[in-house]
Every structure is written in structure tokens, then in C-alpha cells.
Design an enzyme around this catalytic site. Sequence first.
Site, mmCIF file in Angstrom:
data_model
loop_
_atom_site.group_PDB
_atom_site.id
_atom_site.type_symbol
_atom_site.label_atom_id
_atom_site.label_comp_id
_atom_site.label_asym_id
_atom_site.label_seq_id
_atom_site.Cartn_x
_atom_site.Cartn_y
_atom_site.Cartn_z
ATOM 1 N N LYS A 189 0.863 -1.183 0.000
ATOM 2 C CA LYS A 189 0.000 0.000 0.000
ATOM 3 C C LYS A 189 0.899 1.232 0.000
ATOM 4 O O LYS A 189 1.412 1.655 1.036
ATOM 5 C CB LYS A 189 -0.926 0.063 1.229
ATOM 6 N N PRO A 190 1.117 1.814 -1.197
ATOM 7 C CA PRO A 190 1.941 3.024 -1.235
ATOM 8 C C PRO A 190 1.124 4.204 -0.726
ATOM 9 O O PRO A 190 -0.107 4.118 -0.645
ATOM 10 C CB PRO A 190 2.250 3.194 -2.728
ATOM 11 N N GLY A 242 6.633 5.126 8.448
ATOM 12 C CA GLY A 242 5.753 6.292 8.540
ATOM 13 C C GLY A 242 5.763 6.856 9.944
ATOM 14 O O GLY A 242 6.713 6.660 10.704
ATOM 15 N N SER A 243 4.654 7.493 10.283
ATOM 16 C CA SER A 243 4.627 8.218 11.560
ATOM 17 C C SER A 243 4.541 7.263 12.754
ATOM 18 O O SER A 243 4.017 6.144 12.646
ATOM 19 C CB SER A 243 3.436 9.173 11.594
ATOM 20 N N THR A 244 5.010 7.734 13.898
ATOM 21 C CA THR A 244 4.953 6.937 15.122
ATOM 22 C C THR A 244 3.499 6.681 15.510
ATOM 23 O O THR A 244 3.154 5.579 15.945
ATOM 24 C CB THR A 244 5.711 7.674 16.251
ATOM 25 N N ALA A 245 2.638 7.690 15.310
ATOM 26 C CA ALA A 245 1.227 7.535 15.696
ATOM 27 C C ALA A 245 0.581 6.388 14.906
ATOM 28 O O ALA A 245 -0.091 5.517 15.489
ATOM 29 C CB ALA A 245 0.483 8.836 15.454
ATOM 30 N N VAL A 246 0.790 6.349 13.606
ATOM 31 C CA VAL A 246 0.199 5.271 12.793
ATOM 32 C C VAL A 246 0.865 3.935 13.133
ATOM 33 O O VAL A 246 0.204 2.892 13.233
ATOM 34 C CB VAL A 246 0.303 5.592 11.277
ATOM 35 N N GLU A 264 9.286 1.294 11.011
ATOM 36 C CA GLU A 264 10.343 2.304 10.896
ATOM 37 C C GLU A 264 9.626 3.640 11.040
ATOM 38 O O GLU A 264 8.950 4.093 10.119
ATOM 39 C CB GLU A 264 11.039 2.130 9.545
ATOM 40 N N CYS A 298 13.086 10.719 7.810
ATOM 41 C CA CYS A 298 13.061 10.384 9.246
ATOM 42 C C CYS A 298 14.440 10.498 9.868
ATOM 43 O O CYS A 298 14.562 10.497 11.092
ATOM 44 C CB CYS A 298 12.586 8.948 9.446
ATOM 45 N N GLU A 395 9.544 15.948 15.456
ATOM 46 C CA GLU A 395 10.149 15.984 14.126
ATOM 47 C C GLU A 395 9.447 17.058 13.278
ATOM 48 O O GLU A 395 8.240 16.979 13.073
ATOM 49 C CB GLU A 395 9.894 14.598 13.543
ATOM 50 N N PHE A 397 10.081 17.788 10.011
ATOM 51 C CA PHE A 397 9.906 17.281 8.642
ATOM 52 C C PHE A 397 9.822 18.414 7.625
ATOM 53 O O PHE A 397 8.915 18.486 6.785
ATOM 54 C CB PHE A 397 8.655 16.397 8.564
HETATM 55 C C1 SIN Z 1 13.197 7.568 5.825
HETATM 56 O O1 SIN Z 1 13.217 8.762 5.918
HETATM 57 O O2 SIN Z 1 12.231 6.936 6.275
HETATM 58 C C2 SIN Z 1 14.287 6.753 5.169
HETATM 59 C C3 SIN Z 1 15.550 7.469 4.984
HETATM 60 C C4 SIN Z 1 16.672 6.617 4.437
HETATM 61 O O3 SIN Z 1 16.482 5.485 4.001
HETATM 62 O O4 SIN Z 1 17.794 7.112 4.447
#
Ligand code: SIN
Length: 493
Positions: A189-190, A242-246, A264, A298, A395, A397
Site C-alpha cells: 500500500k503506497p 511512517g509516523s509513530t502515531a500510525v 520504521e 526520518c 520531528e 519534517f
Molecule cells: C526515511 O526517511 O524513512 C528513510 C531514509 C533513508 O532510508 O535514508
Amino acid sequence: MSTDAQSVAARLNSAGFIRSQGFIGGKWTDAYDGKTIEVTNPATGEVITNVSCMGGRETNDAIASAQDAFVSWSKQTAAERSKCLRKWYDLIMAHKEELGQLMTLEQGKPLKEAIGEVSYGASFVEFYAEEAKRIYGDIIPATLPDRRLFVLKQPVGVVGAITPWNFPLAMITRKVAPALACGCTVVIKPSELTPLTALAAAELSIQAGIPPGAVNVVMGNASDIGEALLASPQVRKITFTGSTAVGKKLMAGAASTVKKVSLELGGNAPCIIFDDADLDVALKGTLATKFRNSGQTCVCANRILVQEGIYDKFANAFSNAVSSMKVGDGFGEGVVQGPLINDAAVHKVESFLQDAISKGAKVLIGGKRHSLGMTFFEPTVITDVKSEMLLSREEVFGPIAPLLKFKTEEEAIRMANDTNAGLAAYIFTSSIKRSWRVSEALEYGLVGVNEGLISTEVAPFGGVKQSGLGREGSKYGMDEYLEIKYICLGNMS
Ligand code: SIN
């Protein structure tokens, strides 16, 4: 659309690179209710295409296809799977210009950076094509003379891979390549913001000989798709960036069917510059880690901690370097900073800045939306940042570089670890002893010493604390897709 973007989109479309349907069981498929969603170019706001807006029913069919394909794909020899992956790698690399252009269109990152991401994304496919042949088990010395004990590693089964918009290709290949190498099949799921690169990669996977059903792509209604993946007992593993919340919701949701999860999640990366750092090395590394993908990764430096003896010198040199960065449409000549992904991202950046300024921080350069309009934001350096400000706690972002001052090594370590996140950290120092001491003390999954760009397919990527679970890339990334089976042969004497 701007002329550049328009002509690129037209060329990609006629070459078959712009797909608008989901991919289920090897077939391009519309949403069952015919619904679509727009995919827009963040640099211009214009619609690139409309893609199928899928939900639970399509996801369940994708899971069923993946389950069917698992039966035969998992039985193929490692060498056969390796050959398919290698072919997929070759095809991605052969089309890196087109994939890069597609990525710049839908995500906004400068073309050179986008093409760089294609090579980075492809590197996972190449690496896991090789690793596919190295899934070794064990023989354990038995405790009884008539027994023989073995450990077998087997694929977990169907994998649900939920991926973000900031790396439309690399976050897919970092999950899908090891999964396929192990014999798993996947439902991807992109992000609904950047599905086009994922769909193009799926098309290349079929051309590479990866069998129909082994790679499926569904996009659209994120919560319906997520719920279907979580509810299905056939999906044995969820992998998410993705986000910590999700991530927390997915982890909780995976409990009902006791799935494996790897997550991650968000970071809050400290970048520590000690008085003894080589200034040029620190400048180069900090710029690279802060402004990669316009600050939307991230692992981007989120807090730049500078020791008091070098603070003013660093702040001046850093601001000068930042002021010369060209912002613009990713197809523009010399552009190094693209737009932010959407308006919500700009609002977040603005509110974090406002919070810091209201609490006494000072903007050295930037600090506002760029005159180009849309979601372009000026690369910003802000000083006098304190640990209670949002910029230090969460973060951002975005292209905001907050500078914080510290006196001693102990204080820097304490400040760096004062967060629930623990993904990446960076230190700049000329002392070998300090490199070791501080690297060991930092509560992070990745540490860059005198280097701002440390991600590579051969090294483990992942966080501690609330930045996630599991590792991606490297030999460790394979373990996430394997079950360990113990076999005891009795009566052997
Ligand atoms: C990410 O921001 O989730 C990945 C960054 C990376 O692979 O260097």
C-alpha cells in the site's frame, strides 16, 4: 502544469510509465466502485493523473492473490528467486531516468536526488537478489545420542507493506526485495500521494519474471486498506515506514492475529558538533543530513547541537551555505530544494517556527513561505532554540535547521537522548576516543560520525525507543521475513 512537468508527464505516459490502476494478481484493476483520486504535482498543484481509489474489498482480493502466489513462489529455489530479483534490479536501473522523473513529478524532490533514490532503491533489490542464496539454517549438537536437531528458516507468508510518500521507491524495495528473496509474497500500500512510482516498479517486477500475485499494489482509502491487511489471518507480517502515531495503531491492530511487525517510525535526530570538529566536514555533513529531500526524511537532523566554542563560527558559515541553496521545481536547473509535499506539511513547519519564535528563538535566515508560492518554503536557520520548544521535541519534517548551544559532552549526550525517538544521530568531532564514547552513549539505532548521509543497503536501518522495531537493509533485514523452525529427528541410532 509547467512546460517541463507537462512534457515529462506526456512522455512518461506514452512510454507506459504512468499507470492509474491498482495491481492485483498480475492484472491492472480499477477500484470496484470506480472511484479515483487525484495525484498532484506538489511543485505546481496540477493533477498528473487520477488513480483507482481502492479499499477493503480490493485489498482482500490482493491478499488472496498473494496467498495463491505464495504456494509456488516459496517453493522456487533460491537461485530462481535470485534471478528474478536481479532482473528486476536491471530493469529499474535501465529505467532510472524515467522512474526519477516520475518521482520528481509526484513527490517534488529535485531530479538528481530522485534519480539518486532510484539507484538507492535498486540497491536493495540487487543486495537481496544476492542474499536470497544465503538463507542458511543450523545443525544443533543433540543432547541425546539418537537425536538430530536442525533449524530451518522459512518465509513468513504474505506480507503487507505500507510505505510513505517521502521515498516512493526505496521504502518499497527495502521491504519487498527481502520479502521476495525469502519466498514471501506482498501486498503493497503506497502512499496515496505518491502511488505512481510504486505502480511503475510493480510493472517492472512482472517484466522481470516475478510471477503474478507475488507483488500486488492497492492504494486509496488508507484506513480501509490498513484494516483489511490487519484483519486478515493470511497476512503474517506487517512492515511499515511512517509516523509513530500510525505505527502504534498498526502494532495494536496486528495483535488480534498475532502478526510479526516491523516499524520504521519517526525520528528526532540530534546532530552534535563539538568544538574539536573539522568545520568544513561538519558543515558539509550537517547540510546533507538536514536538507536531504527538503528536510523530509526520518533521519534528517532535527536538532543541531553546537558546542559553545564553535557556535558563532558554525552558525555564520552554516547560514551562508544555506542561503545559497536554490529552491524550485525539481526539474529546474541547479535546484537542490523542492517543495514540501502538501499544505499540511507547510502548516506544521509554520506552527513549529511560530512556537519557537514566541519562546525566544531568532531566525537567522529564511523563516517563511518562499516567494515561489505553492508549498515552497525558505531553507531556514534558527538560533537560541531551547529544549522545551516544539522544534526540539518533535520531528519538523521540513527545511528548518534549529541550532541549540551546549557546554560539555555530558550535556550534549543528555540533550540528545532527551526524547522518545531513537532513529538516527550524528556527531562531528576530530577525536577518535570521543567518537566511540559518544556513539556508545547515544540511544539511537544509527549513528553517523563525521558523515551526514549514512543510509546504505548493506547496513541495518532502524530505530530504538519509539522510533520502531526491527531492521531493514543488510543481512539483518532478511530475518524480518523468516520464521525459524526447529526439527528434531528421533530414533536415529
Ligand atoms: C526515511 O526517511 O524513512 C528513510 C531514509 C533513508 O532510508 O535514508
